[in-house]
Design a protein around this motif. Structure first.
Motif, PDB file in Angstrom:
ATOM      1  N   ALA A 143       0.845  -1.192   0.000  1.00 31.20           N
ATOM      2  CA  ALA A 143       0.000   0.000   0.000  1.00 31.20           C
ATOM      3  C   ALA A 143       0.881   1.243   0.000  1.00 31.20           C
ATOM      4  O   ALA A 143       2.069   1.177   0.326  1.00 31.20           O
ATOM      5  CB  ALA A 143      -0.917   0.007   1.223  1.00 31.20           C
ATOM      6  N   VAL A 144       0.277   2.364  -0.374  1.00 30.10           N
ATOM      7  CA  VAL A 144       1.008   3.629  -0.465  1.00 30.10           C
ATOM      8  C   VAL A 144       0.262   4.680   0.355  1.00 30.10           C
ATOM      9  O   VAL A 144      -0.974   4.720   0.351  1.00 30.10           O
ATOM     10  CB  VAL A 144       1.089   4.086  -1.950  1.00 30.10           C
ATOM     11  CG1 VAL A 144       1.711   5.472  -2.060  1.00 30.10           C
ATOM     12  CG2 VAL A 144       1.880   3.082  -2.777  1.00 30.10           C
ATOM     13  N   ILE A 145       1.025   5.513   1.072  1.00 28.54           N
ATOM     14  CA  ILE A 145       0.409   6.640   1.797  1.00 28.54           C
ATOM     15  C   ILE A 145       1.331   7.856   1.712  1.00 28.54           C
ATOM     16  O   ILE A 145       2.553   7.730   1.736  1.00 28.54           O
ATOM     17  CB  ILE A 145       0.094   6.257   3.268  1.00 28.54           C
ATOM     18  CG1 ILE A 145      -0.762   7.324   3.951  1.00 28.54           C
ATOM     19  CG2 ILE A 145       1.374   5.988   4.054  1.00 28.54           C
ATOM     20  CD1 ILE A 145      -1.388   6.849   5.257  1.00 28.54           C
ATOM     21  N   ASN A 146       0.722   9.005   1.573  1.00 30.73           N
ATOM     22  CA  ASN A 146       1.475  10.265   1.495  1.00 30.73           C
ATOM     23  C   ASN A 146       1.758  10.751   2.918  1.00 30.73           C
ATOM     24  O   ASN A 146       0.840  11.083   3.659  1.00 30.73           O
ATOM     25  CB  ASN A 146       0.620  11.289   0.734  1.00 30.73           C
ATOM     26  CG  ASN A 146       1.302  12.631   0.602  1.00 30.73           C
ATOM     27  OD1 ASN A 146       2.174  12.989   1.382  1.00 30.73           O
ATOM     28  ND2 ASN A 146       0.894  13.393  -0.388  1.00 30.73           N
ATOM     29  N   SER A 147       3.024  10.782   3.290  1.00 31.77           N
ATOM     30  CA  SER A 147       3.382  11.070   4.690  1.00 31.77           C
ATOM     31  C   SER A 147       3.135  12.521   5.084  1.00 31.77           C
ATOM     32  O   SER A 147       3.042  12.831   6.265  1.00 31.77           O
ATOM     33  CB  SER A 147       4.854  10.728   4.924  1.00 31.77           C
ATOM     34  OG  SER A 147       5.669  11.519   4.078  1.00 31.77           O
ATOM     35  N   THR A 148       3.033  13.414   4.129  1.00 27.56           N
ATOM     36  CA  THR A 148       2.911  14.837   4.488  1.00 27.56           C
ATOM     37  C   THR A 148       1.458  15.289   4.594  1.00 27.56           C
ATOM     38  O   THR A 148       1.188  16.404   5.021  1.00 27.56           O
ATOM     39  CB  THR A 148       3.617  15.724   3.447  1.00 27.56           C
ATOM     40  OG1 THR A 148       3.024  15.485   2.163  1.00 27.56           O
ATOM     41  CG2 THR A 148       5.098  15.412   3.377  1.00 27.56           C
ATOM     42  N   MET A 149       0.516  14.443   4.210  1.00 30.21           N
ATOM     43  CA  MET A 149      -0.890  14.861   4.176  1.00 30.21           C
ATOM     44  C   MET A 149      -1.619  14.619   5.484  1.00 30.21           C
ATOM     45  O   MET A 149      -2.718  15.092   5.675  1.00 30.21           O
ATOM     46  CB  MET A 149      -1.634  14.091   3.084  1.00 30.21           C
ATOM     47  CG  MET A 149      -1.709  14.823   1.768  1.00 30.21           C
ATOM     48  SD  MET A 149      -2.436  13.758   0.485  1.00 30.21           S
ATOM     49  CE  MET A 149      -4.148  13.663   0.999  1.00 30.21           C
TER      50      MET A 149
END
Length: 192
Positions: A143-149
Motif C-alpha cells: 500500500a502507499v500513503i502520502n506522509s505529508t498529508m
C-alpha cells in the motif's frame, strides 16, 4: 507479507509499488483510488515488463469522473473511493478469479485518497480486513500513503497493520528509500 510505502509527494512511491509488485509475483491486483485503469495497466507493464493481462484493477476514478464504463474480466469499476464496501466487493471478484495463482500480489494506491472520505479508524479496519484476506492467500500486499498529508497519529494508526514500512524521499540525486519494521531501527537510505 505486507508493505506500506510512505513518503512525501513526488518521491517515487507509486513507481516503487509497481516495482515491488512486479518483482514479487507474476500477476497483480491493484486497487486504484487515484488513477484510471488504463494508466495503471500501462504503468505496471512498463515498470515490470509483465504483459497487460497479468494485472487486474479496481478503478475508483473513472465512474466518479462521469465515464460510462463496464466491468470486464480484468477491470472492475467502483463508483468512488469513498465506497469502501463496493471497493471490497470488486476486489473479491478479482481475487476469486485468481485465487489459484499463488504468485499474485496486491497493490493499494492510495490510503491517502481514502482518508479524504473516512477517518483513520475506518480505513484501519478496511486495511485490516484486506490484509487478512491477502495473508490467507499468501499474497504480498503493498500500500502507499502520502506522509505529508496526515497527522502523525493518523500515520501511526495506518502503518500499524503492515509488516514492513518503506520510507521514500527525494534528494538532489533522485529518489531514496529505507526499510523499517517494529523491531529494528531503519536501514540506511539508498537510491532506487
Amino acid at each position: 507479507e505486507s508493505v506500506v510505502i510512505t513518503g512525501p509527494p513526488m518521491s517515487g512511491k507509486y513507481e516503487l509499488m509497481h516495482r515491488i509488485l512486479g518483482e514479487a509475483g507474476e500477476r497483480a491486483i491493484v486497487l486504484s483510488t487515484g488513477h484510471e485503469a488504463d494508466r495503471v495497466r500501462t504503468d505496471y507493464t512498463e515498470t515490470t515488463g509483465h504483459s497487460p493481462d497479468t494485472v487486474a484493477i479496481v478503478d475508483c476514478v473513472s465512474r466518479e469522473q462521469g465515464s460510462t464504463v463496464e466491468d470486464s474480466e480484468l477491470t472492475k469499476y467502483a463508483s468512488s473511493p469513498k465506497n469502501l464496501t463496493e471497493l471490497g466487493v470488486k476486489f473479491t471478484e478479482l481475487a476469486e478469479h485468481w485465487d489459484s495463482y499463488p504468485q499474485t500480489t496486491v497493490g493499494l494506491h492510495s490510503l491517502s485518497q481514502l482518508l479524504m472520505y473516512w477517518d483513520a479508524d475506518r480505513i484501519y479496519q478496511f486495511t485490516r480486513v484486506l490484509l487478512g484476506r491477502t495473508r490467507n492467500q499468501d499474497w504480498l500486499t503493498v500500500a502507499v500513503i502520502n506522509s505529508t498529508m496526515h497527522y502523525e497519529r493518523t500515520l501511526h494508526t495506518l502503518l500499524d497493520p503492515f509488516d514492513t514500512v518503506v520510507d521514500t524521499r527525494t534528494t538532489d540525486e533522485g529518489w531514496e528509500m529505507r526499510l523499517r519494521d517494529r523491531m529494528s531501527s531503519p536501514t540506511p537510505w539508498k537510491p532506487f
